[in-house]
Design a protein around this motif. Structure first.
Motif, PDB file in Angstrom:
ATOM      1  N   CYS A  31       0.852  -1.184   0.000  1.00 28.42           N
ATOM      2  CA  CYS A  31       0.000   0.000   0.000  1.00 28.42           C
ATOM      3  C   CYS A  31       0.896   1.245   0.000  1.00 28.42           C
ATOM      4  CB  CYS A  31      -0.870   0.024   1.246  1.00 28.42           C
ATOM      5  SG  CYS A  31      -1.838  -1.469   1.472  1.00 28.42           S
ATOM      6  N   ASN A 227      -1.168   1.734   7.160  1.00 27.33           N
ATOM      7  CA  ASN A 227      -2.255   2.717   7.051  1.00 27.33           C
ATOM      8  C   ASN A 227      -3.581   2.088   6.629  1.00 27.33           C
ATOM      9  OD1 ASN A 227      -2.067   3.001   3.966  1.00 27.33           O
ATOM     10  ND2 ASN A 227       0.016   3.441   4.646  1.00 27.33           N
ATOM     11  N   SER A 228      -3.535   1.074   5.745  1.00 26.83           N
ATOM     12  CA  SER A 228      -4.814   0.469   5.333  1.00 26.83           C
ATOM     13  C   SER A 228      -5.382  -0.402   6.448  1.00 26.83           C
ATOM     14  CB  SER A 228      -4.645  -0.330   4.040  1.00 26.83           C
ATOM     15  OG  SER A 228      -3.663  -1.313   4.201  1.00 26.83           O
ATOM     16  N   LYS A 231      -6.629   1.771   9.085  1.00 27.15           N
ATOM     17  CA  LYS A 231      -7.717   2.584   8.522  1.00 27.15           C
ATOM     18  C   LYS A 231      -7.458   4.074   8.746  1.00 27.15           C
ATOM     19  CE  LYS A 231     -10.879  -1.273   8.837  1.00 27.15           C
ATOM     20  NZ  LYS A 231      -9.983  -1.989   7.920  1.00 27.15           N
ATOM     21  N   THR A 233      -5.053   7.609   6.886  1.00 27.63           N
ATOM     22  CA  THR A 233      -4.210   8.037   5.760  1.00 27.63           C
ATOM     23  C   THR A 233      -2.764   7.744   6.149  1.00 27.63           C
ATOM     24  OG1 THR A 233      -3.802  10.243   6.639  1.00 27.63           O
ATOM     25  CG2 THR A 233      -5.807   9.949   5.298  1.00 27.63           C
ATOM     26  N   PRO A 234      -1.856   7.639   5.168  1.00 24.86           N
ATOM     27  CA  PRO A 234      -0.454   7.397   5.511  1.00 24.86           C
ATOM     28  C   PRO A 234       0.102   8.427   6.492  1.00 24.86           C
ATOM     29  CG  PRO A 234      -0.782   7.040   3.173  1.00 24.86           C
ATOM     30  CD  PRO A 234      -2.080   7.589   3.716  1.00 24.86           C
ATOM     31  N   ASP A 236      -1.586  10.344   8.711  1.00 25.95           N
ATOM     32  CA  ASP A 236      -2.179  10.121  10.029  1.00 25.95           C
ATOM     33  C   ASP A 236      -1.588   8.867  10.690  1.00 25.95           C
ATOM     34  OD1 ASP A 236      -3.718  12.320   9.720  1.00 25.95           O
ATOM     35  OD2 ASP A 236      -5.591  11.246   9.266  1.00 25.95           O
TER      36      ASP A 236
END
Lengths: 262, 361
Positions: A31, A227-228, A231, A233-234, A236
């Motif tokens: 990702c 990040n995925s 859940k 954003t990269p 965050d």
């Protein structure tokens, strides 16, 4: 004003950086924002810098980096889940002049492969273990990992990790540092340019130890975001990692040249 | 050939492992085969041939050490007994999928579960039908003497490397523990690193200077490619079935009844056919040496030749009998006679079983 053509720019003397030839041209399956890609590149850059392209055998795990062998352009074996240190043990013992490393995630190394990890470390196998810790099972869709921190939500701890039911997150890196067979144990991260540079120095030291036939195993944990799986954003995810993961998994060397440093 | 020695089956196996040019043994103690690792550690072959000997933390680790070591083109072996072999099934499946030549020895004991430590043949299904997940086969050799415990080591290695497939020596606690005379083959030197690289272009021991890197994996996420890979290994298995069947047929030429037995059961059955012949019953013994590939064609020839019935004599509840039935395909009578859980038949019991289940049945 004369026009500048692309061919005038792409010249050897203008080259400041290029992808190592030890990374294949296959697009990474990770990702965007994940630490795997950066860590892959660091490992391969170091093998190239050490001039060991033709004397290296890597062992890939099961997890997000199951396809590491698609991207790392050296001889590679794909292990069963958790067993990479056993494969690497035999490869190194049968080819002591080769550079041998495993590349493993937290589920692979610290859950199903705990026995192989501990015993390869305790025997002092002269290999390098690269351990990506993102506190989650990314490949299978975000389940709780052995390193999931207390309170962290995953698909199998949907209300947050309750240690009274699910047990505690495992600091396996601190654990292996206690074993006499480990020679270098460190925890790094790759979320900023400065962190990447420090991680590269640490990984290089680990491989240099093996090259120098140092008496023991070199173990590099890289705390990474997912990040995925988290859940977020990269950006965050990186902030969350710094605020929540780093206090529990502090960055820095734990054991250097066979001596505990903290 | 050298001098005769009196040795336990497990010790003869260990000595043969050193002599066969083995590069690495990785194992974990379990009764009734712990003598193998003990013999190797006492012999210190790392000081003579350079062979690596390592006591692993588990059978799971041992078999995965074989994946790693065998994957570099080196000759590697492990030995264990039934519960330990069960733990190795995951690794064997991966090894078969990645087509890595390795040797594994099972000195079978009674089961299921922890069972006991007496000889049994109840791992036949596990050994010959795959054992782990997925469509794959092991090449399985069944010794029936201490001599064969030694002789089958280089044979099994040759088959494993010829076909890039895991090979198994399926022994049992009686063959492993009993002492017999054994005459060893001349030592086979270990290959140098350069020879390994030259012979096995698939092996992952450092990317060639003028070539592509190698990958050993059992994974392909593209199901069409995975089907193609499965067809490729099935084609290999067909070649093995065509070319590598080994058996011994004793007094089968004029036989009306044939006992089918391997390993310790075949020794009991050999005595049984002697007793049967003394009673005027024309009995023969078919001893499969390769359990997979199974001597199906030989059994079909025996049916054509006029054999009236087969008795599969096994130290199990009836496993090999299924392969005998598949070969005979209903043309004549096939029955099973077994002792279970670590018990061995007497020759008289086998005689009685043939008389009751086949001749009189």
């Amino acid at each position: 004003m004369s026009e500048i053509a692309l061919k005038d720019i792409i010249k050897p003397e203008n080259l400041v950086y290029q992808k190592t030839k030890l990374m294949t041209d296959k697009p990474l399956s990770y990702c965007p924002g994940c630490g795997h890609g950066t860590t892959h590149r660091l490992v391969m850059e170091i093998i190239e810098e050490l001039g060991k392209e033709h004397e290296t055998v890597g062992v890939a795990p099961v997890g997000c980096s199951v396809l590491a062998y698609e991207f790392m352009n050296v001889d590679m074996q794909e292990a069963a889940h958790g067993r990479a240190p056993a494969l690497a043990t035999a490869i190194k013992r049968l080819w002591p002049g080769n550079i041998v490393f495993t590349y493993q995630g937290d589920g692979d190394l610290a859950a199903i492969g705990t026995a192989e990890t501990i015993h390869a470390c305790n025997r002092g196998e002269k290999i390098v273990i690269i351990f990506i810790n993102n506190g989650i099972y990314g490949m299978t869709g975000g389940q709780m990992a052995p390193t999931t921190i207390e309170g962290m939500k995953t698909s199998t701890s949907p209300y947050g990790r309750d240690v009274s039911i699910m047990g505690y997150p495992l600091k396996i890196t601190e654990l292996v540092a206690q074993l006499p067979g480990t020679y270098y144990v460190t925890r790094q991260s790759v979320q900023t340019p400065s962190a990447v540079r420090k991680a590269k120095r640490a990984i290089k030291k680990a491989f240099q130890n093996q090259l120098n036939n140092a008496p023991g195993l070199s173990f590099v944990e890289v705390v990474s975001n997912c990040n995925s799986g988290w859940k977020m954003t990269p950006v965050d995810a990186n902030h969350w990692m710094e605020e929540n993961m780093f206090p529990f998994y502090p960055i820095g060397d734990i054991k250097v040249d066979g001596q505990l440093v903290k | 050939m050298g001098e005769l020695k009196l040795m336990k089956g497990n010790e003869a196996l260990a000595e043969a492992i050193i002599r066969a040019g083995t590069d690495g043994y990785f194992g974990y103690p379990i009764t009734p085969q712990s003598e193998v690792l003990e013999y190797l550690m006492a012999a210190k072959p790392w000081e003579t041939t350079g062979m690596v000997v390592l006591q692993a933390e588990s059978e799971v680790a041992s078999i995965n050490m074989l994946y790693g070591g065998g994957g570099t083109g080196k000759k590697v072996v492990t030995s264990s007994s039934s519960p330990g072999i069960s733990l190795m099934q995951e690794g064997l499946s991966y090894i078969a999928g990645a087509e890595i030549p390795i040797l594994i020895v099972n000195v079978v004991r009674g089961g299921p579960g922890l069972g006991d430590i007496q000889p049994a043949q109840s791992d036949y299904f596990q050994s010959t039908k795959g054992g782990g997940h997925g469509d794959y086969r092991l090449i399985v050799l069944a010794p029936s003497s201490v001599q064969e415990m030694a002789d089958f080591v280089p044979v099994a290695y040759d088959l494993a490397f010829k076909y890039r497939n895991p090979a198994m020596i399926l022994s049992d606690g009686a063959i492993g523990q009993m002492m017999e005379k054994v005459e060893f083959f001349e030592p086979i030197p270990r290959l140098s690193d350069e020879e390994v690289k030259k012979r096995y272009a698939w092996a992952t021991n450092g990317k060639p200077k003028n070539g592509e890197r190698r990958i050993l994996t059992s994974l392909d996420l593209d199901p069409q490619k995975m089907e193609d890979h499965n067809h490729h290994i099935q084609e290999k298995y067909r070649r093995i079935e065509e070319n590598e069947v080994r058996f011994e047929a004793l007094q089968c030429d004029d036989a009306e009844y044939v006992l089918v037995a391997y390993g310790t059961s075949s020794r009991v059955s050999l005595k049984a056919i002697k007793l049967l012949r003394e009673k005027g019953i024309k009995a023969g013994l078919l001893r499969p040496i390769t359990l997979w590939p199974f001597p199906t064609k030989k059994i079909q020839e025996l049916v054509k030749q006029g054999v009236k019935g087969f008795l599969s004599v096994e130290m199990s509840a009836g496993q090999m009998v299924e392969d005998v039935r598949l070969a005979v395909n209903g043309k004549v009578k096939v029955e099973h006679f077994g002792r279970l859980g670590g018990m061995i038949h007497s020759p008289e019991e086998v005689v009685e079983a043939l008389e009751q289940k086949i001749i009189g049945g």
